[in-house]
Design an enzyme around this catalytic site. Structure first.
Site, mmCIF file in Angstrom:
data_model
loop_
_atom_site.group_PDB
_atom_site.id
_atom_site.type_symbol
_atom_site.label_atom_id
_atom_site.label_comp_id
_atom_site.label_asym_id
_atom_site.label_seq_id
_atom_site.Cartn_x
_atom_site.Cartn_y
_atom_site.Cartn_z
ATOM 1 N N HIS A 193 0.859 -1.178 0.000
ATOM 2 C CA HIS A 193 0.000 0.000 0.000
ATOM 3 C C HIS A 193 0.901 1.235 0.000
ATOM 4 C CE1 HIS A 193 -3.466 2.498 0.826
ATOM 5 N NE2 HIS A 193 -2.794 3.070 1.814
ATOM 6 N N ASP B 254 0.888 5.157 -0.289
ATOM 7 C CA ASP B 254 0.130 6.405 -0.335
ATOM 8 C C ASP B 254 0.772 7.347 -1.340
ATOM 9 O OD1 ASP B 254 -1.908 5.931 1.604
ATOM 10 O OD2 ASP B 254 -0.392 6.074 3.171
ATOM 11 N N ASP C 22 -7.908 1.830 2.077
ATOM 12 C CA ASP C 22 -7.574 2.806 3.112
ATOM 13 C C ASP C 22 -8.328 4.118 2.999
ATOM 14 O OD1 ASP C 22 -6.159 3.747 5.345
ATOM 15 O OD2 ASP C 22 -4.591 4.631 4.123
ATOM 16 N N HIS D 21 -6.457 9.840 -1.167
ATOM 17 C CA HIS D 21 -7.136 9.875 0.136
ATOM 18 C C HIS D 21 -6.308 10.439 1.290
ATOM 19 C CE1 HIS D 21 -5.362 5.683 0.281
ATOM 20 N NE2 HIS D 21 -4.983 6.148 1.457
#
Length: 1014
Positions: free
Chosen positions: A262, A264, A374, A579
């Site tokens: 993951h 970001d 997420d 996000h």
């Protein structure tokens, strides 16, 4: 028998930590190390490799915050190591608990080709297996000294979040930089013991299997010579063979492990660093795929693939090869893992358009699963968009973070706003960074809510947030856990394989969850970093205008449609909906850059719009003015999506007069508005009906202490309401020259200037608020107590609206004490309602009170304007902000929709001498046309997107303002599916409540030869 469990478990821990793990590298020699500190921002790889080096030794300090240091390590494999496996062990000064959140590196060969990434859990580079004695080794490491923002004591304000404010002191000390022998037998023993240790911890103490494992471990430790671990590791492993080959029970839960990192796209690091994080991680994962034939890795976010393609072509070649082999799996089908609460209708649709099209163009792959582990809650519009994009599965994990209520399902059908359902899975392992530890697997089995009906779940496996990905240790665990008694069965496989099996097993019996997936946490993300949110909202509406007027000008005048520029600008806006950017939870650097980017995007879009409307308006020297209306509803004499010549006479202005007792009275024949001497709205009354809108003074600015228990920029805790200051003292309340009332207030270190106006001929009170904000850990709201009783509020979301309770009957109701709305919120009693519309806010709350005097209910709606958290950006939103919102009395839901568009799409006045007819007109105002554009493939076809906006069935007659050859319904990617009849320039459609329809209309282009685009 005496219970010696804790004794043996403690023995295992110490022997592993102090004897076995260190013996993985039994022999080593130091490498020679040189370093060059790149000035400023990162440099191209050839420049970094060629730069001069200064000698440096382990223990040396290096790396100012956000700096880049180029290390070269060199040496020779000792002759006596010939035939053995040799690795370079390169420790940049890692903290093993900070993977993805601190220094990282990417290793290159001398020719500039990448080898693999370095991080705290992956700091080895295979040199040779088997090694040749005397072999020379030289490697170059591009090392990023990213500072630790979220430290062991979290949420401490820091200036390290921006290069402009960070200090220059070194953040790290160089660790071990060696060539070392890698002892495979010892490494395998470590994996055996770690898996068994985790298995024991996951089993009940009274379980026989736990004790069988314990005794096997004890026997293995007994035969292990702690002074000769390498020489006795094989014998110790033999003692474990039987316990590791005992098969799992037939009913054992099945876990589909999916390699994952993951990443970001920005968070505690800037966008430019994410580009490098992606390169490091994909280098690691393609290397691991080559070493492990059973491993499968999935990566989401088309933007991150595009970064690799643009910035690291050598890595891109490896990615493309692995994708073609089916083991590096693109997932998600979105441009980024976006927030889904705040992006507008078209923007959320375009996340799928641009994401899926990238995967189709680059790999020929139609992604089927939406991968959003997420994001901070999930819009009820998503299921329909998922299906319209050609996808059919949905995955998230974040709802497990909810603090009040436990979500009742892990595998279920999610029903959206319009009734569309999508098969959905929440991994019960409760993390998107799984390590496949025994504790994690045991938790997944215990936690899984579909037991007895379904047997499988998914585990995204690998270090994430800041990247890193799956390690060889995780793959080793999966091999041992594939069929092991006492454990769930684990196998690496593609997400689509999991979904196919889960759907086949459970689709008929799976429960249904209807409506939004509201996250009972991180509610303040609807307000933090107001400039970022305003930039997003304004960019979305400018993109709407740029497409509309460019398409209209292309059809009417042959204006060149700006395909490439619109494509690029959309992708920029979509990236910033990630996000942790749009929600306002990134470091100062990210939001400083976002503000600059939004300014540049707006300027370029204004240029595109200006060119198109100038082409449409005709002679700009003739003295006339053309008024362009980009809204989907008519106003001021201009039909929806059209333009008209301006009237010579201005409408009669409203009246303004002093109010008895102080303040002013405004009236426009439809409303009578009283503003008292404090600058508060004390009456908003309909002239014809006499109906009063307010239940108490409104436009009341309220200030709260705002210091959540954790996650400062993310969270607002309910106790913030316990302390409130009503800002009722005014420095000035005065009438302006144009008949509005100007109010000035000072509080703390801040100042507010408001303008309350009553436009002519419209049932609406306009409020323009400018705040010079210099507070810390405060929350500013604007309150409107409405004399209306309703047990629910309608809040606009993408392509419609949803209802939320105004009461707190249940914990599910009470938990929604801060929620999201787009352009409006609306309350209604039978036959009469009120709307509050805005141009750039998202958060709101609603409460109810009963007046003691008459028992009437007052429902207070408050817009969330500004916050001032200090982590991760210690100066969040300091400075000047402007908000526009309006109160609309007597409004039905259709009025709320119309006025919401009006305030966000103001009329545009351009010199010219001719009006402009719309390319499409809807005779039914319930049917909103949200996009008018030319098809992305360059064919010249006109693409129309529309939706039913009121929540009921609607018959639409669409009148086309151009000669149509044919029309088709199509998906979001503009791929035709069903022919639609065009009769005398009209298309008839029947829409379900909140149904989205995309039409592709081929037009008569006689004499025109459009250039087709991919």
């Amino acid at each position: 028998m005496h219970n010696d469990r804790s004794l043996t478990e403690a023995r295992l821990k110490r022997v592993l930590d102090e004897r076995i793990r260190p013996a993985v590298y039994p022999e080593s020699v130091p490498l020679d190390v040189g370093v060059w500190q790149a000035p400023g921002e990162p440099v191209p790889v050839p420049e970094g490799i060629a730069a001069p080096r200064e000698p440096v030794a382990p223990g040396a300090a290096w790396g100012p915050a956000w700096g880049t240091s180029w290390f070269t390590v060199s040496g020779a494999v000792p002759e006596e190591w010939a035939g053995r496996t040799v690795e370079a062990v390169l420790d940049l000064g890692f903290d093993p608990n900070m993977t993805g959140f601190q220094c990282e590196g990417l290793v290159y060969r001398g020719d500039g080709s990448p080898v693999k990434g370095l991080n705290p859990r992956n700091h080895w580079v295979r040199v040779a297996a088997p090694a040749a004695g005397g072999e020379r080794v030289e490697l170059h490491v591009e090392a990023a000294s990213n500072p630790v923002i979220l430290d062991y004591r979290p949420f401490v304000p820091t200036e390290l979040g921006d290069r402009e404010t960070a200090d220059d002191r070194p953040r790290y000390r160089l660790g071990r930089m060696d060539l070392a022998v890698f002892d495979t037998a010892v490494w395998e023993l470590v994996q055996d013991l770690e898996v068994l240790e985790g298995l024991m911890k996951g089993l009940p103490e009274e379980a026989p299997r736990r004790w069988e494992v314990l005794r096997a471990v004890e026997r293995a430790l007994d035969v292990l010579d702690l002074q000769d671990v390498g020489g006795t590791a094989a014998r110790a492993r033999e003692r474990l063979t039987g316990i590791l080959t005992a098969p799992a029970h037939a009913s054992a839960h099945r876990i589909s492990a999916v390699g994952h990192a993951h990443i970001d796209s920005a968070w505690l690091w800037p966008l430019r660093e994410t580009v490098r994080k992606v390169a490091r991680t994909t280098s690691n994962m393609t290397a691991l795929l080559e070493d492990e034939p059973d491993f499968v890795y999935a990566m989401s976010q088309a933007q991150q693939f595009a970064w690799v393609k643009e910035h690291r072509p050598e890595v891109w070649a490896r990615v493309k090869k692995a994708v073609a082999e089916g083991r590096f799996v693109p997932v998600g089908g979105m441009w980024v893992e976006s927030d889904t609460n705040m992006p507008g209708s078209e923007a959320l649709a375009r996340q799928f358009v641009h994401g899926k099209r990238f995967f189709l163009d680059e790999f020929g792959i139609e992604t089927e699963e939406v991968w959003l582990p997420d994001s901070f809650g999930y819009s009820a519009a998503l299921p329909q968009l998922v299906r319209l994009s050609g996808s059919k599965w949905f995955l998230t994990q974040k709802i497990s973070w909810s603090r009040t209520n436990t979500f009742p399902h892990h595998t279920f059908w999610w029903e959206g706003l319009d009734g569309t359902r999508v098969f959905t899975h929440f991994p019960p392992i409760d993390t998107y960074n799984a390590q496949l530890s025994g504790e994690e697997l045991a938790h997944a089995v215990r936690n899984f809510r579909e037991k007895g009906r379904a047997t499988r779940s998914l585990a995204p496996t690998g270090w994430g947030d800041g990247g890193g990905g799956t390690t060889r240790e995780m793959v080793a665990r999966a091999k041992r856990l594939a069929d092991l008694e006492g454990s769930a069965r684990v196998v690496f496989e593609r997400p689509s394989a999991f979904f196919e099996k889960a759907h086949a097993e459970y689709a008929q019996d799976a429960p249904v969850w209807a409506g939004e997936l509201y996250l009972e946490l991180h509610r303040a993300t609807l307000t933090s970093q107001a400039r970022t949110k305003q930039g997003n909202r304004w960019a979305e509406h400018l993109l709407h205008e740029a497409e509309l007027w460019s398409a209209t000008a292309a059809v009417r005048t042959g204006f060149p449609y700006p395909y490439e520029r619109l494509d690029r600008l959309w992708k920029t806006v979509l990236l910033h909906q990630f996000h942790d950017i749009l929600p306002g939870t990134s470091i100062a650097w990210v939001h400083r850059e976002a503000a600059r980017t939004y300014t540049e995007v707006a300027a370029e879009l204004e240029e595109l719009i200006g060119a198109a409307v100038t082409a449409l308006a005709g002679d700009g020297t003739a003295g006339g003015t053309v008024v362009f209306n980009a809204a989907p509803h008519g106003r001021g004499g201009a039909a929806a999506l059209s333009a008209r010549l301006a009237d010579a006479l201005a409408p009669e202005p409203p009246t303004a007069a002093p109010r008895e007792g102080g303040g002013y009275v405004l009236a426009n024949g439809l409303l009578r508005v009283e503003i008292d001497g404090r600058g508060l709205l004390v009456s908003v009354r309909e002239t014809e009906s006499g109906r009063e809108t307010l239940g108490a003074p409104a436009n009341l600015l309220q200030l709260h202490q705002d210091f959540p228990n954790m996650w400062d920029a993310w969270d607002v805790d309910e106790f913030y309401r316990n302390t409130v200051t009503d800002l009722v003292e005014a420095d000035a309340v005065e009438l302006t020259d144009d008949g509005a009332v100007r109010i000035v207030r000072s509080f703390g270190s801040s100042r507010v200037v408001q303008r309350i106006g009553l436009p002519a001929g419209v049932r609406r009170v306009d409020i323009d608020t400018e705040v010079d904000w210099h507070e810390s850990e405060k929350f500013l709201k604007a309150a409107f107590p409405l004399d209306i009783r309703s047990d629910r509020i309608a809040a606009e979301t993408q392509f419609g609206h949803l209802h939320r309770p105004t009461h707190t009957n249940t914990t599910w109701d009470a938990a929604k004490f801060e929620a999201c709305a787009h352009r409006f919120v609306h309350l209604e009693e039978n036959g009469w309602g009120v709307a509050l519309v805005d141009d750039s806010t998202y958060g709101y709350d609603v409460t109810r009170d009963v007046r003691p005097a008459d028992g009437g209910t007052t429902t207070t709606v408050r817009l969330s304007l500004l916050r001032a958290p200090r982590f991760p950006d210690p100066r969040t939103d300091q400075g000047v902000h402007r908000f526009r919102y309006a109160l609309v009395p007597g409004a039905g839901i259709g009025d709320a929709v119309r006025e919401g568009y009006r305030i966000n799409l103001p009329e545009r006045r351009v010199p010219g001498d001719r009006g402009v007819g719309s390319l499409v007109h809807s005779a039914n105002e319930a049917v909103v046309i949200s996009a008018v554009k030319l098809a992305d493939d360059g064919s010249g076809d006109v693409v129309l997107r529309l939706y039913e906006s009121l929540g009921g069935r609607a018959d639409a007659q669409l009148s086309l303002g151009f000669e149509a050859v044919s029309a088709h319904r199509c998906d979001l990617l503009e791929r035709p599916s069903e022919a639609v009849r065009v009769v005398e320039g009209t298309i008839g459609l029947a829409l379900r409540p909140f149904e989205i329809v995309t039409l592709r209309v081929a037009r008569d282009q006689t004499g025109v030869r459009p250039k087709l685009r991919r």
